[in-house]
Each structure stands twice: as structure tokens, then as C-alpha cells.
Design an enzyme around this catalytic site. Structure first.
Site, PDB file in Angstrom:
ATOM      1  N   SER A 152       0.600  -1.023  -0.179  1.00 40.19           N
ATOM      2  CA  SER A 152      -0.172   0.110   0.148  1.00 40.19           C
ATOM      3  C   SER A 152       0.829   1.118   0.153  1.00 40.19           C
ATOM      4  O   SER A 152       0.655   2.669   0.070  1.00 40.19           O
ATOM      5  CB  SER A 152      -1.003  -0.386   1.531  1.00 40.19           C
ATOM      6  OG  SER A 152       0.024  -0.189   2.312  1.00 40.19           O
ATOM      7  N   LYS A 187       2.887   9.644   2.872  1.00 41.74           N
ATOM      8  CA  LYS A 187       2.567  10.392   2.702  1.00 41.74           C
ATOM      9  C   LYS A 187       3.476  12.290   2.680  1.00 41.74           C
ATOM     10  O   LYS A 187       3.642  11.839   3.726  1.00 41.74           O
ATOM     11  CB  LYS A 187       0.971  11.010   2.402  1.00 41.74           C
ATOM     12  CG  LYS A 187      -0.051  10.146   1.748  1.00 41.74           C
ATOM     13  CD  LYS A 187       0.270   9.986   0.324  1.00 41.74           C
ATOM     14  CE  LYS A 187      -1.136   9.513   0.518  1.00 41.74           C
ATOM     15  NZ  LYS A 187      -0.720   7.904   0.710  1.00 41.74           N
TER      16      LYS A 187
END
Lengths: 242, 242
Positions: free
Chosen positions: A156, A195
Site C-alpha cells: 500500500s 505521504k
DNA sequence: AATATACCGGAACATACGTTCTGTGTCAAG
DNA sequence: CTTGACACAGAACGTATGTTCCGGTATATT
């Protein structure tokens, strides 16, 4: 061509080097013809000739009529072992233990679950599950107590150039500056993700490392929890089948 | 005779035991017929049959049509003493001072140029340009002398999940096993690249880590030079603006 | 010049070795 | 009972591989 009467010639060294490399790579010995190829010799007899010399000199051993039975008995290595040994010893003595940090591995990071965090008060230190990092690899200012490691599970995070199995070293914080890579927990998506963090006028932009993917915008700062920021990524490459 | 559906039967265990013993005693693998003798099996086909099962289960690996090419991949359990003893000893021995390795940084790796290689004979050791890695991070068997580090320059390796500025630890070798990530120099393309290595029947397939990119096929093995294989990737994350 | 020794290629040879095919018996599921 | 998977033996086959012999060249020694 120069003649050498005793000691190892260039050919012998190349053979020894190749034997070591080959065994290291394949786990078994090369055949005579494979050795020949590696040193640009066409005839098997010549290789046999060299191998007999190497055997007499005690560098290798082999069994008659048995394929790929060459064993390395003595490492070649003319001088470097000494140089490496000296420098190694000096450096090790100097570097001592001071340079080696023990960073606790807290668990795995998965997209679908929150990160296991070290309890900030209880500084539990389990040497069984810790990873050692040379201090010189880390920015000097990082405080060790705030560092912890996580193993990434699943693909992921692939857009953050982080693979399944990678180890990320993180620094515990709930603040982040623009441009830092952070691990955040998104309440509304119920997932953890890595992120790049950007605070814009009235929202927060989470930018994937992969330029082909669009950013995520978070308008409600309460629905986002910064768990820490990424300090280092370590990937131990093994034979990954594709 | 009792039937066993899954897991290792008695025969498999005896074969594994024999493989380990034989390799330990002789330094090379036994032939199929020698394995047959050791377990009182007359036919080579039956041994082949067992070996295929062991290979499928991941206990061993072997190469087609290559004599004595069996490698043990996974130790059989129920003998923790040996495995534990070895790992324990290694860890204890290494735990002291030996835990910090100095790996020379040879330079940068760029797509458009060959990698700077350490001279195999001259083991030049410049402490100024070296990186420190905890030995515990590396596979135990890697020989330090064969390791070197390179800093990646440019985005050309991005399909291998390796970024600009990353440090790759490589092991010098000119051989590679299927599935390993290697640094290769392509003569016809005049470039260095990191790819997964697969040897197929009469060609070599270089597979990018990025599944969306097609593989490169090399039919002429001479036009490809394996410079080393990737052991580890380290990324020190700083504030990277996007 | 003659000789010896190290170095090299080619080819033939025997065999060690992996692979494959056929056949046989056993046992469990249908 | 039939079917089929599994466990096994034997033999045949092709080839990968180590060995050996023979010839050749270059360098050094006498």
C-alpha cells in the site's frame, strides 16, 4: 609473455576469484569448461592443468571423476586482508559502541490498521526486537528516544517508493513541516499511509511520492493524526520473485 | 505403507539430513545416485521425484542438467540446536565490536555511465568516504570485502523503487541468481541499470521492478556485464519538496 | 643448435549424472 | 468395481563433465 616460475600467476588469481564468486552466487562449484570460459581459455586440458597446480599449492581440493567437486581450501587475497584488518580494528576500536544505536522495532505498518506506537512514558526496551543503526547514518540532531522502526507490510505504500518488507525508521511527533514524509492515520478512510505533508491555507494536502497519483486533501484537521515522520527507509533486498 | 499427504515424510527428512551431512563432509552436493544409496532407493527417478518435492516446498534448489547443483535453502526443523547454535554464536561473536561495518562508498551510479568498481585486487580503503552499517542488518554470510556502496544519481532507477539520492549497498559479483536485483552494464545501450535478473533458456531477461514496464531481453550474454547485486537500499529522508 | 620446460588448443574418450519413459503395486475416493 | 493419485523400480537416453593424449609455440637453459 612474462614467465613466472613460482607463486600464483594472474590466471591462478582469476580462477580463484571466479571460483569464489561462482560458489558464492550459485552455491556449487563451476565445471572445468565454465572456468575456462571465465578466463577465456578454450581447452579443458589447460584448465585442468591450472587446477592441478592450485591443488598442489593447497588452494583448492577436488575429487577425481566427480563433477563440480572443487572446494576452496585457502583464500587468496595477497595483502588486503592485512590492510582491512588493521583499518578495521582501528576503526572498530574508535567507533566502539558509541556509534551504534538500538532502535526498537514496534511492529508492522499496514494500510488498514493504525501504527503501533511506543508508549511515550514507558521506555520499554526489548533487545530481541530491535534494529541497529549506525549513528552516522542519521541526522545528528535526532534524539534517539524518539526513534522507532516499523516493518512495512503490503504494497500500500508503494506510491511512496516503499515496498513490502521495507523497514522505516520514524521519529515520533505529532507536528510536521511542509515537505516532510509523515505517517498519518486518516479517520474517514480508516487507514494509515505515508505521504508528503503540506499545510495549505485552510486544508492539508497529502501528496503521494508517485507523481502519477493525485493528492489527498484533508479539510478537517481533526480527522488526521500524524503519527510520526519518516527519517529513513531501509530495504534489505533478497531474491524477490516477480 | 502409510500414506502421508502433506509436510515432510520420513524419506524427505532423511534426504535433507543426508544432504546437509554430505555437504558438510565433502563441500559439494551428492549426486542423485548417491542420495539414492543413502536412503536405500535403487532408482534415480524416485530420488528425482523426492527432490522435486523438496524443491517445490522450498527446502532446496537445483539447476537443470547441472550435476551436484543442489543447494539447501531451508533448514529442516526439529534440530534447533544446530541452527540456534550457529546463529547464536554468530550473533554473540558479532555483537561485541564487530557489529559495525565500514563499507566504502565508491561513487555514484548513473544510468549513462558504468559504475565505479572497487579494484578487486587493490583493496583501497578510504575512511573519509565510507558508510557504516550494522552487521545485523546484512545477511550473515555476506563477506565484507565484497561489499561496496553507491549513491544513486537521477531518477533512472525509479522503476526499481530506488530514488535519487538513495544509497545502495552492493556486493561485487559477476554471477547472479534468478530473481536477484543486479546492476548491469548493457553494451548496446551504453547504460547501467538495476533490474531483476532472470536467466531463461537461451537469453537473459532483465525485469524492471515496476510491473508496468516491460522486460529487456538480452540474447547475447557477452553484451551484458553484471557488476554486482543489490544487497540493501538505504534512503535518508529529508524534506523533499515535490 | 639442441634440449627442456612452461604454456596452450583440439579432439577423442569414458563415464558420471540428470532426465524421461514404461510398468507395477497400493490405497482411497467415487 | 473403476478410477486415479501416489509411491516405486528399471532401463534407456542424451549429455555434461573430467581425463587423457597429441601436437604446437614460446622462452629459457646448456
Amino acid at each position: 609473455m612474462a614467465r613466472k616460475s613460482e607463486g600464483l600467476g594472474n590466471r591462478h588469481k582469476r580462477i580463484m576469484r571466479f571460483l569464489i564468486d561462482f560458489q558464492n552466487a550459485n552455491g556449487y562449484s563451476p565445471s572445468i569448461r565454465e572456468i575456462g570460459e571465465s578466463i577465456n581459455v578454450k581447452s579443458t586440458s589447460l584448465v585442468d592443468y591450472y587446477l592441478n597446480q592450485l591443488e598442489e599449492l593447497g588452494y583448492i581440493s577436488r575429487e577425481n571423476h566427480i563433477s563440480r567437486s572443487i572446494c576452496i581450501k585457502k583464500e587468496i587475497e595477497s595483502e588486503p586482508s592485512l590492510a582491512a584488518k588493521v583499518t578495521g580494528a582501528v576503526q572498530k576500536a574508535g567507533a566502539a559502541l558509541d556509534d551504534l544505536l538500538q532502535i526498537p522495532v514496534m511492529g508492522r505498518i499496514v494500510a488498514s490498521a493504525p501504527i503501533p506506537m511506543p508508549a511515550s512514558d514507558l521506555n520499554y526496551f526489548d533487545p530481541e526486537s530491535s534494529i541497529e543503526i549506525a549513528r552516522s547514518l542519521l541526522p545528528a540532531k535526532e534524539k534517539i528516544e524518539d526513534l522507532f522502526a516499523l516493518e512495512v507490510q503490503g504494497d500500500s505504500m508503494i506510491d511512496a517508493m516503499i515496498n513490502d518488507g521495507d523497514v522505516v525508521i520514524m521519529k515520533r511527533t505529532n507536528q510536521a513541516q511542509n515537505g516532510e514524509m509523515v505517517a498519518v492515520w486518516l479517520d474517514d478512510k480508516d487507514e494509515t499511509t505515508l505521504k508528503y505533508f503540506y499545510k495549505e491555507q485552510n486544508r492539508i494536502r497529502l501528496q503521494p511520492a508517485n507523481p502519477s497519483m493525485g493528492p489527498i486533501y484533508v479539510n478537517n484537521p481533526a480527522s488526521l493524526r500524524i503519527m510520526g515522520k519518516v527519517v529513513m527507509v531501509i530495504r534489505q533486498v533478497q531474491s524477490i520473485a516477480i
